[in-house]
Design a protein around this motif. Structure first.
Motif, mmCIF file in Angstrom:
data_model
loop_
_atom_site.group_PDB
_atom_site.id
_atom_site.type_symbol
_atom_site.label_atom_id
_atom_site.label_comp_id
_atom_site.label_asym_id
_atom_site.label_seq_id
_atom_site.Cartn_x
_atom_site.Cartn_y
_atom_site.Cartn_z
ATOM 1 N N LEU A 196 -39.591 -7.843 3.519
ATOM 2 C CA LEU A 196 -38.712 -8.982 3.792
ATOM 3 C C LEU A 196 -38.278 -9.012 5.252
ATOM 4 C CD1 LEU A 196 -36.238 -9.333 0.770
ATOM 5 C CD2 LEU A 196 -37.869 -11.029 1.606
ATOM 6 N N ALA A 197 -38.008 -7.845 5.805
ATOM 7 C CA ALA A 197 -37.547 -7.773 7.193
ATOM 8 C C ALA A 197 -38.593 -8.300 8.161
ATOM 9 C CB ALA A 197 -37.167 -6.334 7.546
ATOM 10 N N LEU A 198 -39.864 -8.243 7.780
ATOM 11 C CA LEU A 198 -40.927 -8.755 8.650
ATOM 12 C C LEU A 198 -40.875 -10.268 8.782
ATOM 13 C CD1 LEU A 198 -44.116 -6.731 7.610
ATOM 14 C CD2 LEU A 198 -42.903 -6.619 9.789
ATOM 15 N N LEU A 199 -40.293 -10.939 7.805
ATOM 16 C CA LEU A 199 -40.405 -12.395 7.738
ATOM 17 C C LEU A 199 -39.493 -13.124 8.717
ATOM 18 C CD1 LEU A 199 -40.563 -12.788 3.855
ATOM 19 C CD2 LEU A 199 -42.467 -12.783 5.466
ATOM 20 N N ASP A 200 -38.417 -12.490 9.118
ATOM 21 C CA ASP A 200 -37.402 -13.175 9.924
ATOM 22 C C ASP A 200 -37.453 -12.676 11.360
ATOM 23 O OD1 ASP A 200 -35.175 -14.440 10.964
ATOM 24 O OD2 ASP A 200 -33.943 -14.075 9.195
ATOM 25 N N ILE A 201 -37.729 -13.570 12.283
ATOM 26 C CA ILE A 201 -37.805 -13.200 13.693
ATOM 27 C C ILE A 201 -36.459 -12.705 14.214
ATOM 28 C CG2 ILE A 201 -37.259 -15.511 14.545
ATOM 29 C CD1 ILE A 201 -39.799 -13.022 16.036
ATOM 30 N N CYS A 202 -35.368 -13.071 13.534
ATOM 31 C CA CYS A 202 -34.040 -12.626 13.953
ATOM 32 C C CYS A 202 -33.874 -11.114 13.834
ATOM 33 C CB CYS A 202 -32.959 -13.321 13.127
ATOM 34 S SG CYS A 202 -32.819 -15.096 13.449
ATOM 35 N N MET A 203 -34.764 -10.453 13.086
ATOM 36 C CA MET A 203 -34.669 -9.006 12.958
ATOM 37 C C MET A 203 -34.964 -8.299 14.275
ATOM 38 S SD MET A 203 -33.703 -8.831 9.913
ATOM 39 C CE MET A 203 -33.578 -7.058 9.902
ATOM 40 N N MET A 204 -35.549 -9.036 15.235
ATOM 41 C CA MET A 204 -35.857 -8.427 16.526
ATOM 42 C C MET A 204 -34.594 -8.045 17.299
ATOM 43 S SD MET A 204 -39.140 -8.089 16.974
ATOM 44 C CE MET A 204 -39.479 -8.086 18.738
ATOM 45 N N GLN A 205 -33.448 -8.567 16.888
ATOM 46 C CA GLN A 205 -32.208 -8.221 17.580
ATOM 47 C C GLN A 205 -31.725 -6.817 17.228
ATOM 48 O OE1 GLN A 205 -28.548 -10.249 15.907
ATOM 49 N NE2 GLN A 205 -30.083 -11.148 14.530
ATOM 50 N N PHE A 206 -32.276 -6.230 16.164
ATOM 51 C CA PHE A 206 -31.832 -4.918 15.704
ATOM 52 C C PHE A 206 -32.836 -3.838 16.087
ATOM 53 C CE2 PHE A 206 -30.254 -7.997 12.521
ATOM 54 C CZ PHE A 206 -28.890 -7.822 12.708
ATOM 55 N N LEU A 207 -32.332 -2.642 16.335
ATOM 56 C CA LEU A 207 -33.213 -1.506 16.549
ATOM 57 C C LEU A 207 -33.974 -1.214 15.257
ATOM 58 C CD1 LEU A 207 -30.879 0.913 18.535
ATOM 59 C CD2 LEU A 207 -32.812 -0.386 19.444
ATOM 60 N N PRO A 208 -35.236 -0.793 15.364
ATOM 61 C CA PRO A 208 -36.017 -0.497 14.153
ATOM 62 C C PRO A 208 -35.360 0.534 13.247
ATOM 63 C CG PRO A 208 -37.455 -0.608 16.059
ATOM 64 C CD PRO A 208 -36.059 -0.683 16.581
ATOM 65 N N SER A 209 -34.682 1.522 13.821
ATOM 66 C CA SER A 209 -34.022 2.532 12.983
ATOM 67 C C SER A 209 -32.924 1.909 12.137
ATOM 68 C CB SER A 209 -33.452 3.655 13.846
ATOM 69 O OG SER A 209 -32.514 3.155 14.781
ATOM 70 N N ILE A 210 -32.226 0.926 12.692
ATOM 71 C CA ILE A 210 -31.181 0.238 11.926
ATOM 72 C C ILE A 210 -31.798 -0.587 10.810
ATOM 73 C CG2 ILE A 210 -29.474 -1.628 12.065
ATOM 74 C CD1 ILE A 210 -28.536 -0.524 14.688
ATOM 75 N N VAL A 211 -32.911 -1.249 11.091
ATOM 76 C CA VAL A 211 -33.594 -2.042 10.061
ATOM 77 C C VAL A 211 -34.032 -1.143 8.910
ATOM 78 C CG1 VAL A 211 -35.570 -3.521 9.549
ATOM 79 C CG2 VAL A 211 -34.358 -3.767 11.729
ATOM 80 N N ALA A 212 -34.613 0.005 9.235
ATOM 81 C CA ALA A 212 -35.062 0.933 8.195
ATOM 82 C C ALA A 212 -33.897 1.414 7.343
ATOM 83 C CB ALA A 212 -35.781 2.118 8.832
ATOM 84 N N CYS A 213 -32.807 1.771 7.990
ATOM 85 C CA CYS A 213 -31.636 2.246 7.244
ATOM 86 C C CYS A 213 -31.015 1.126 6.412
ATOM 87 C CB CYS A 213 -30.608 2.832 8.202
ATOM 88 S SG CYS A 213 -31.124 4.385 8.964
ATOM 89 N N ALA A 214 -31.033 -0.102 6.940
ATOM 90 C CA ALA A 214 -30.521 -1.231 6.170
ATOM 91 C C ALA A 214 -31.348 -1.444 4.908
ATOM 92 C CB ALA A 214 -30.522 -2.494 7.030
ATOM 93 N N CYS A 215 -32.659 -1.207 4.991
ATOM 94 C CA CYS A 215 -33.526 -1.331 3.813
ATOM 95 C C CYS A 215 -33.201 -0.262 2.785
ATOM 96 C CB CYS A 215 -34.995 -1.243 4.224
ATOM 97 S SG CYS A 215 -35.570 -2.666 5.190
ATOM 98 N N VAL A 216 -32.879 0.941 3.246
ATOM 99 C CA VAL A 216 -32.446 1.997 2.334
ATOM 100 C C VAL A 216 -31.124 1.604 1.680
ATOM 101 C CG1 VAL A 216 -31.682 4.398 2.176
ATOM 102 C CG2 VAL A 216 -33.668 3.806 3.584
ATOM 103 N N LEU A 217 -30.219 1.057 2.474
ATOM 104 C CA LEU A 217 -28.930 0.605 1.950
ATOM 105 C C LEU A 217 -29.110 -0.451 0.873
ATOM 106 C CD1 LEU A 217 -25.781 0.488 2.195
ATOM 107 C CD2 LEU A 217 -26.118 -1.226 3.977
ATOM 108 N N LEU A 218 -29.985 -1.422 1.132
ATOM 109 C CA LEU A 218 -30.238 -2.494 0.165
ATOM 110 C C LEU A 218 -30.912 -1.959 -1.090
ATOM 111 C CD1 LEU A 218 -31.416 -5.259 2.639
ATOM 112 C CD2 LEU A 218 -29.330 -5.323 1.253
ATOM 113 N N ALA A 219 -31.806 -0.985 -0.925
ATOM 114 C CA ALA A 219 -32.458 -0.386 -2.092
ATOM 115 C C ALA A 219 -31.429 0.308 -2.978
ATOM 116 C CB ALA A 219 -33.527 0.606 -1.640
#
Length: 300
Positions: A196-219
């Motif tokens: 899902l994170a790949l779909l939104d270009i707005c995710m580029m504002q976040f560091l990849p480590s934050i995106v990964a951890c956010a996915c763990v949080l959502l899981a």
């Protein structure tokens, strides 16, 4: 834990891939934390940005055809985003750029025996381009990147952080019959949110480590667990509050995808919309997700 790491490499990524030994994985994650600070600035200025959603789906479909791992897909799309942000690409060359991004990423992430030749990449578009065009664009792309491909993405961080997404203590609070089934469900959920994170270009504002951890949080939220634990805070060096904004952006992407599916809004869009461009949502998510609010020891 090393056994879990090997299990994830084979089952979650669905391809044979030599896993990092667990004693080196933490050091590798820390090295990537340093590298992610040096990413090329992203300005959201691509003239072809309206075609990005289609290209992401298109790349993912071709990656599945070649049985590439998740990290290859994420690296290819990151390279695509950066390249499109800095160059004005003709519409009839978008597929070529997407293929070369996938080719370059595969050369860095995949084993040599799994890397297709340029002619094989060209075959997926009915040999539309000259092979020399692949070579010339590859050199141009690598020169733009400074010949550096050690570009950490959310998928690279998730390979390590997802190992600690759930624990046996979490399992005791669920109705899963076995810990292995529970752990594998958590891995699937993390990967679904990465997609899902790949779909939104707005995710580029976040560091990849934050995106990964956010996915763990959502899981963890999907599994109805305490959102963030002390162990995860120690391992990732992030608190729940650091991840809330990113997690909510991912959820909004999921909700927009659900709305698009309901409206069935397919449009010509210069011929760049296909079935592969629709937004997918994690298994089991059929209605809008709630916004995350982190409070100490809070349950859903």
């Amino acid at each position: 834990m090393e056994a879990l790491f090997r299990s994830r490499s084979r089952k979650m990524l669905n391809v044979p891939r030599e896993p990092w030994p667990i004693e080196y994985a933490a050091e590798h994650a820390e090295l990537n934390r340093d590298r992610e600070q040096d990413r090329i600035p992203f300005a959201y200025r691509s003239p072809q940005i309206q075609h990005r959603s289609y290209l992401v789906g298109w790349i993912r479909t071709r990656a599945e055809k070649f049985m590439f791992c998740t990290s290859t897909v994420h690296l290819a799309i990151y390279i695509l985003d950066i390249f499109m942000d800095n160059f004005n690409i003709e519409l009839d060359r978008l597929h070529l750029v997407a293929l070369v991004c996938l080719q370059v990423a595969s050369k860095y992430e995949e084993r040599d025996v799994r890397i297709p030749k340029a002619s094989q990449f060209n075959s997926v578009v009915n040999n539309r381009y000259q092979l020399a065009e692949f070579r010339d664009l590859e050199v141009m792309l690598l020169s733009f990147l400074g010949w550096k491909l050690n570009l950490p993405t959310a998928a690279h961080f998730a390979e390590y952080y997802s190992l600690f997404a759930v624990s046996k203590k979490d399992w005791c609070q669920t109705e899963f019959l076995s810990y292995e089934t529970f752990w594998q469900e958590a891995q699937r959920a993390v990967k679904d949110y990465l997609d899902l994170a790949l779909l939104d270009i707005c995710m580029m504002q976040f560091l990849p480590s934050i995106v990964a951890c956010a996915c763990v949080l959502l899981a963890r939220q999907q599994l109805r667990l305490i959102k963030w634990t002390e162990e995860l805070q120690i391992i990732t060096k992030y608190q729940c509050e650091d991840l809330t904004l990113c997690a909510n952006v991912i959820l909004r992407s999921s909700n927009r995808g659900i709305e698009r599916k309901r409206k069935n809004a397919d449009s010509p869009d210069l011929g760049y919309v296909t079935a592969g461009s629709t937004t997918s949502t994690p298994e089991g998510i059929t209605s809008k997700r709630r916004i995350i609010v982190c409070t100490e020891d809070s349950n859903l």
